[in-house]
Design a protein around this motif. Sequence first.
Motif, mmCIF file in Angstrom:
data_model
loop_
_atom_site.group_PDB
_atom_site.id
_atom_site.type_symbol
_atom_site.label_atom_id
_atom_site.label_comp_id
_atom_site.label_asym_id
_atom_site.label_seq_id
_atom_site.Cartn_x
_atom_site.Cartn_y
_atom_site.Cartn_z
ATOM 1 N N LYS A 284 0.839 -1.212 0.000
ATOM 2 C CA LYS A 284 0.000 0.000 0.000
ATOM 3 C C LYS A 284 0.866 1.251 0.000
ATOM 4 C CE LYS A 284 -4.213 -1.607 2.091
ATOM 5 N NZ LYS A 284 -4.181 -2.702 3.031
ATOM 6 N N VAL A 381 -3.284 -1.480 -5.813
ATOM 7 C CA VAL A 381 -3.294 -1.290 -4.371
ATOM 8 C C VAL A 381 -4.467 -0.406 -3.968
ATOM 9 C CG1 VAL A 381 -1.963 -0.415 -2.442
ATOM 10 C CG2 VAL A 381 -0.786 -1.419 -4.388
ATOM 11 N N ILE A 382 -4.643 0.685 -4.729
ATOM 12 C CA ILE A 382 -5.658 1.661 -4.362
ATOM 13 C C ILE A 382 -7.061 1.091 -4.615
ATOM 14 C CG2 ILE A 382 -6.608 3.900 -5.056
ATOM 15 C CD1 ILE A 382 -3.434 4.512 -5.489
ATOM 16 N N ARG A 383 -7.209 0.348 -5.706
ATOM 17 C CA ARG A 383 -8.508 -0.229 -6.044
ATOM 18 C C ARG A 383 -8.945 -1.245 -4.981
ATOM 19 N NH1 ARG A 383 -7.910 -2.864 -11.248
ATOM 20 N NH2 ARG A 383 -7.972 -0.860 -12.272
ATOM 21 N N GLY A 385 -8.085 -1.240 -1.920
ATOM 22 C CA GLY A 385 -8.126 -0.637 -0.576
ATOM 23 C C GLY A 385 -6.986 -1.118 0.248
#
Lengths: 385, 229
Positions: A284, A381-383, A385
Amino acid sequence: MSLPLRIAGRFLSSNKGQTTLIVLGIAIGVAVQVFVGILISSLQSTLIDSTVGGSPHVTVLSATDNATITDWQGIVAVAEGRSDITAVSPAADASVFVIRANRTVPGLLRGFDLDKADGIFHFKKAIYDGRLPASDDEVMIGKDLLEELGLGGGEVLQLFTSSGARSNVTIVGFYDLKVASLNKAWVITTLGTAQKVAGYGGNVTSIVTQVKEIFKADGVAKALDRAISRSDVKVTDWKTENAQLLSGLQGQSVSSYMIQVFVLASVIIAIASVLAIKVLQKSKEIGILKAMGMKDGKAGMVFLYQGLMLGAAGAVTGTLLGVFLLTGFMFGTKNADGSSLININLDWVFISASCLVAIISSALAAALPARATTRLNPIEVIRNG
Amino acid sequence: MAEMIELRKVNKYYGQGDAKTQVLFDVELSFSPGTFNSIIGASGSGKTTLLNMIGTLDTPSSGEVLIDGRSTSSMSRNQLAELRGEVLGFVFQFHYLLSEFTALENVLMPYQIRGSGNEKEAKERALELLDLVGISKVKDNLATKMSGGQQQRTAIARALMNKPKILLADEPTGNLDSETTLNIYKLFREINSKTGTTFVVITHDRRVAEQADRIVEITDGRIGLDLKK
């Protein structure tokens, strides 16, 4: 300080427990490598020293059996001119019977240029009573022959050669070469005396040498043979004549290398797996660093630096631990006379090389996680969470 | 005036074969410099995908995205990273702070990634930003030693560090209580009017959305509503 280096350092220092464990893991690996490597090589050199250290490594003999070598001075000069040969002496050997009163014992009369031959046989060190033969008809005999004949210094011996000649010689010294068969058989004298007793005239039976690098004796023998370039002589070396000892030593070397390779492999796997987990743990953060503009290469460097730092810390600690263990071994294991059981030779080239290999391996182990980081797409990573 | 963000006929598909799903359909959208925009829509409507396209974190299956007049379609991964570092700031639902670093160090991170500029000035700016978001007191705290609101404020300060022309926020207050939410939106508007940064904010909260200059509603991958005040 570069940002990847700072982040790498912070990642490691913030998780001290995990970092200490992995550094210890590498350190133990390196310590075992240094300890085993140095111990085996020292063991080998002690073994070599006690078996062939006091005997010729390369010997020039007559090509035909029982013949002597003429014009040997040229050969000695060639051998002495070589930088890979450390000691050279002509030798005149003859089988004799040693006669005293009514007792007769078989022996080997060995005549050398004693000053030069000392570099090979270490006679001066082996003498425990008396001195080296210096003038004609002087000899020294071994401890075991002395016991068998019950002689004292200054006594005269009679030598009886196979050709039937008899000569009287005076005992001026006693030696102990630590090998009973030699102590019992060798009657050591000057070259001139041996030549005279055996009736060789000015000839010798061999030229004995020691080389600088004992395991290269076969190569030196070949080179010397080419340099002498005489068809009436042949050159032999200790390796050819001690094939069994050699294969034993090589077996030992191979097992030492195997241990070292497996230790290294486990160190690499340990680092790679710890860093692979770290990449997952930190994906992350790495994703967000990339979203903020960090380029792929720099993100990869974060893990490469971690591998390097872990490797360097582990290698240095491991080397110190290894040297400490070796020193302990040296003082802890002694012969009855107080000398070391094995003469430990702290080979700093090997130690530095082990240290360096561990650091490089650690960096290589980090390459895989670093590659994974390089490929990490921030959106994943962002998708997720 | 040239648009700050421009999406031209953007389509986005996920998956392959039978599992292929279209998320965005021929989206034509642009945002002017200095505006404060909100994007609303139901879960799965495609608003986050749209924001990620604008943020160059995701690439369209077809169509083109222009940021500050530059087309992003032919840029390499590293060029896109550079563009993000220069022009874009992100605030996500999760703060994604580096837990090993203090609030101040986290705010300085984008400056260090860019790797140029005056260090003293950068530190001064970071302190100013921390002051602006109201967390100067905890600037030396590690990210883990702060409350959720403080963490998100740190993330906002970090997003503003490199003076981005665009700030993208994906439900930045999704994990915060209503009072903190209100304060953070106040702060966004303040920054918007002070710095002229273009804001694109995804929110679920209609009350929050209504404070924006423009509300774009995404319905099933298409622009359903586009309200300008």
